[in-house]
Design a protein around this motif. Structure first.
Motif, mmCIF file in Angstrom:
data_model
loop_
_atom_site.group_PDB
_atom_site.id
_atom_site.type_symbol
_atom_site.label_atom_id
_atom_site.label_comp_id
_atom_site.label_asym_id
_atom_site.label_seq_id
_atom_site.Cartn_x
_atom_site.Cartn_y
_atom_site.Cartn_z
ATOM 1 N N GLY A 538 -21.052 29.252 19.582
ATOM 2 C CA GLY A 538 -22.215 28.911 20.393
ATOM 3 C C GLY A 538 -23.164 30.090 20.443
ATOM 4 O O GLY A 538 -22.795 31.225 20.111
ATOM 5 N N ALA A 539 -24.389 29.846 20.860
ATOM 6 C CA ALA A 539 -25.401 30.900 20.886
ATOM 7 C C ALA A 539 -25.132 31.883 22.019
ATOM 8 O O ALA A 539 -24.737 31.513 23.123
ATOM 9 N N MET A 540 -25.380 33.162 21.724
ATOM 10 C CA MET A 540 -25.173 34.255 22.674
ATOM 11 C C MET A 540 -26.439 35.111 22.727
ATOM 12 O O MET A 540 -27.205 35.156 21.761
ATOM 13 N N ALA A 541 -26.624 35.797 23.828
ATOM 14 C CA ALA A 541 -27.702 36.779 23.959
ATOM 15 C C ALA A 541 -27.071 38.117 24.289
ATOM 16 O O ALA A 541 -26.156 38.192 25.124
ATOM 17 N N GLY A 542 -27.554 39.185 23.631
ATOM 18 C CA GLY A 542 -26.909 40.458 23.888
ATOM 19 C C GLY A 542 -27.670 41.651 23.353
ATOM 20 O O GLY A 542 -28.856 41.573 23.021
ATOM 21 N N ILE A 543 -26.944 42.769 23.244
ATOM 22 C CA ILE A 543 -27.499 44.032 22.794
ATOM 23 C C ILE A 543 -26.658 44.538 21.626
ATOM 24 O O ILE A 543 -25.465 44.249 21.534
ATOM 25 N N HIS A 544 -27.298 45.280 20.727
ATOM 26 C CA HIS A 544 -26.549 45.817 19.598
ATOM 27 C C HIS A 544 -27.222 47.087 19.089
ATOM 28 O O HIS A 544 -28.376 47.391 19.419
ATOM 29 N N ALA A 545 -26.465 47.825 18.276
ATOM 30 C CA ALA A 545 -26.978 49.047 17.647
ATOM 31 C C ALA A 545 -26.306 49.208 16.296
ATOM 32 O O ALA A 545 -25.177 48.750 16.092
ATOM 33 N N ARG A 546 -27.015 49.874 15.372
ATOM 34 C CA ARG A 546 -26.402 50.143 14.066
ATOM 35 C C ARG A 546 -26.845 51.514 13.556
ATOM 36 O O ARG A 546 -27.931 52.002 13.865
ATOM 37 N N ASP A 547 -25.959 52.107 12.783
ATOM 38 C CA ASP A 547 -26.237 53.347 12.064
ATOM 39 C C ASP A 547 -25.405 53.285 10.787
ATOM 40 O O ASP A 547 -24.201 53.519 10.801
ATOM 41 N N LEU A 548 -26.056 52.972 9.682
ATOM 42 C CA LEU A 548 -25.341 52.684 8.446
ATOM 43 C C LEU A 548 -24.927 53.925 7.676
ATOM 44 O O LEU A 548 -24.181 53.821 6.700
ATOM 45 N N VAL A 549 -25.376 55.103 8.111
ATOM 46 C CA VAL A 549 -25.100 56.322 7.348
ATOM 47 C C VAL A 549 -23.908 57.097 7.893
ATOM 48 O O VAL A 549 -22.926 57.322 7.192
#
Length: 567
Positions: A538-549
């Motif tokens: 189901g659909a969710m609302a939230g926060i995220h972060a990424r650092d691919l290095v």
């Protein structure tokens, strides 16, 4: 001995009773409490459990901690993971049986079925023990001190039936090893799964999920005078909405019959509330939990209390009357003392970040990437893999429970490269999400070639939509990263509109000026019914972060609010 209390005025419940991504409900009554366990798939916490005294008002009561060996679902595909838990009570403790599915959309489900027990749903669950794994959707049946495992069996062979019938195996209650042969109870030309067994009126009744878990879903009952069969199918469904697309509650199925304290009967089942879109009906809220009343007809078959087989939105349920004993249902057995207390996470839980209603993908959030102590009042996320990873996403999200919703959060971050980003996300799966992120872009007029090591560049808000065709940048807006920025999104049915707040100090009420980002986006793609593959969440609302290095970039979030407005 019956215990009689004063009658209580009937109540009217409104379905779904557990709203937004609460599928495959398994309900049991213990004393005056009803408990419902639901599927969690690739999400943590695993196997959420809700409780209610009156069937109308439900609250989170805990979850089955440690359900997955090693506490990791890393690598599990979208809509894989923990499927269809079945909750039961043997008079002394709760039992739960479930499958961890590691392949989706292939002839081999590559699953393992586990059993765990606990004295209290919010307490310590035993380490999961693997049992016979014929297929998904297992259930347990307790009778006269004996324990039986029910399951659907799958035939993966070319030309075989993927849903090849319902089987039952006796288990040793202590070792959980097999006792004797496995019995084939029933085969049917229509797909059947999700078996739930009870004894009533001298019959063993087998409630079956029929027809698959989409709009064709339903419930069919079979019965036998003997436990091992043969089982005779009812001539008509107990519950379905597949014959009428105008019924408000669609996909009705996967049910369980439970006796109430006053001797009545109710049925828990999954359902969905579709949006009507140009692409057909789409269920952005996922599959949810509903309840119907049940009566037994003159021939001893269960029927919906309001007649027919369509699920009702408004259901009248009786008061808490006498407490009568029922077979395997916990009738007349007092609930555990702690079950009357509000749910409080145990100190051993890895992080307060995971307090319900937060969820995270494939593993627990812990201090290695989610931190609430370094900056009180803020959640600090350390970026890891990108949004399509099955291993190490830094994402926290909450269930969207209504077709009208608004989410917002304030984020403070200093991205230095296009490989770093953090922001607000509407999430269904790796192929269906919408995100508004603070990230880095090259200086104006410079080609997009990743020359971030030269210096320069600027911070931007990047709006990205991802569907089966790939990811597209819907808009880019330059922002000042020296101060926190508030991001938001408003969902109205099938449409999502993103925005951010500019110059809050200049606004008379201090709320700032809401600035739209990009065009309205198609929120209906974040649904069970979009795309070419099986989808179950189901659909969710939230926060995220990424650092691919090097996974060193951090972003701080505060004031997350998700507001869902009932129709």
């Amino acid at each position: 001995m019956s215990q009689v209390t004063s009658p209580v005025t009937p109540r009217v419940l409104r379905n779904p009773v557990i709203r937004g991504f609460a599928p495959d409900p398994s309900m049991v009554r213990v004393g005056d409490w009803y408990y419902v366990a639901t599927s969690s798939f690739e999400w943590y916490p695993t196997i959420p459990v809700h409780r209610s005294r009156d069937l109308a008002h439900w609250e989170y009561a805990g979850h089955v901690r440690g359900a997955v060996p090693g506490d990791s679902l890393a690598g599990v595909p979208d809509s894989g993971g923990v499927w269809a838990p079945s909750l039961s009570w043997d008079g002394e403790r709760f039992w739960v049986v479930y499958s961890v599915v590691r392949s989706v959309g292939t002839p081999y489900f590559d699953l393992d079925t586990y059993v765990s027990t606990a004295s209290h749903v919010a307490g310590k669950w035993t380490a999961p023990r693997r049992v016979a794994s014929h297929g998904f959707d297992p259930a347990l049946f307790h009778e006269d001190g004996r324990l039986w495992l029910l399951n659907m069996q799958s035939d993966h062979r070319p030309g075989g039936q993927r849903f090849a019938g319902i089987v039952m195996t006796e288990l040793n209650r202590e070792t959980l090893s097999r006792v004797g042969d496995t019995h084939l109870l029933l085969q049917h030309e229509r797909l059947v799964e999700g078996p739930k067994l009870l004894r009533h009126g001298g019959w063993y009744h087998l409630a079956l999920a029929e027809g698959g878990t989409g709009f064709e879903h339903g419930v069919r009952v079979a019965r036998s005078r003997t436990l091992t069969g043969p089982y005779e199918l009812d001539s008509r469904p107990l519950l379905t909405s597949r014959d009428d697309p105008s019924v408000p509650l669609q996909k009705a199925g996967h049910a369980e019959l439970v006796e109430t304290p006053d001797g009545g009967w109710v049925l828990s089942h999954l359902t969905a509330r579709p949006l009507r879109t140009p692409h057909g009906p789409r269920c952005t809220l996922g599959r949810e939990t509903a309840i119907q009343t049940v009566v037994w007809d003159a021939d001893g078959w269960p029927r919906l209390g309001h007649g027919g087989w369509h699920p009702a939105v408004k259901v009248e349920v009786g008061g808490r009357g006498g407490c009568r004993e029922g077979v395997g249902l916990g009738g007349g057995v007092p609930a555990p003392e702690e079950a009357h207390e509000p749910y409080v996470p145990e100190p051993s839980e890895p992080s307060e970040v995971l307090a319900w209603p937060w969820s995270t993908l494939r593993s627990y959030a812990d201090a290695s990437w989610a931190d609430t102590t370094t900056r009180p009042g803020w959640i600090r996320l350390r970026g890891r893999h990108g949004p399509e990873s099955r291993w190490a996403q830094s994402l926290l999200a909450q269930r969207i429970t209504e077709h009208r919703a608004k989410a917002q959060v304030t984020v403070e971050a200093r991205p230095r490269t296009f490989t770093q980003a953090a922001g607000l996300v509407l999430w269904y799966c790796a192929k269906s999400y919408l995100s508004l992120d603070l990230t880095w872009a090259e200086p104006e007029g410079e080609a997009q070639r990743g020359q971030q090591w030269r210096g320069g560049g600027h911070t931007v808000l990047s709006l990205v939509e991802r569907d089966e065709e790939g990811a597209r940048q819907a808009a880019v807006v330059e922002v000042d990263a020296r101060t926190p920025v508030t991001l938001g999104v408003t969902v109205e049915g099938a449409e999502a509109r993103f925005w951010f707040v500019r110059d809050p100090d200049r606004d008379a009420d201090g709320d700032g000026v809401r600035v739209p980002v990009g065009p309205p986006l198609d929120f209906s793609r974040l649904s069970d019914d979009y795309g070419s593959r099986l989808r179950f969440t189901g659909a969710m609302a939230g926060i995220h972060a990424r650092d691919l290095v090097d996974a060193s970039f951090t972003a701080d979030f505060s004031g997350f609010r998700l507001t869902c407005v009932p129709d």
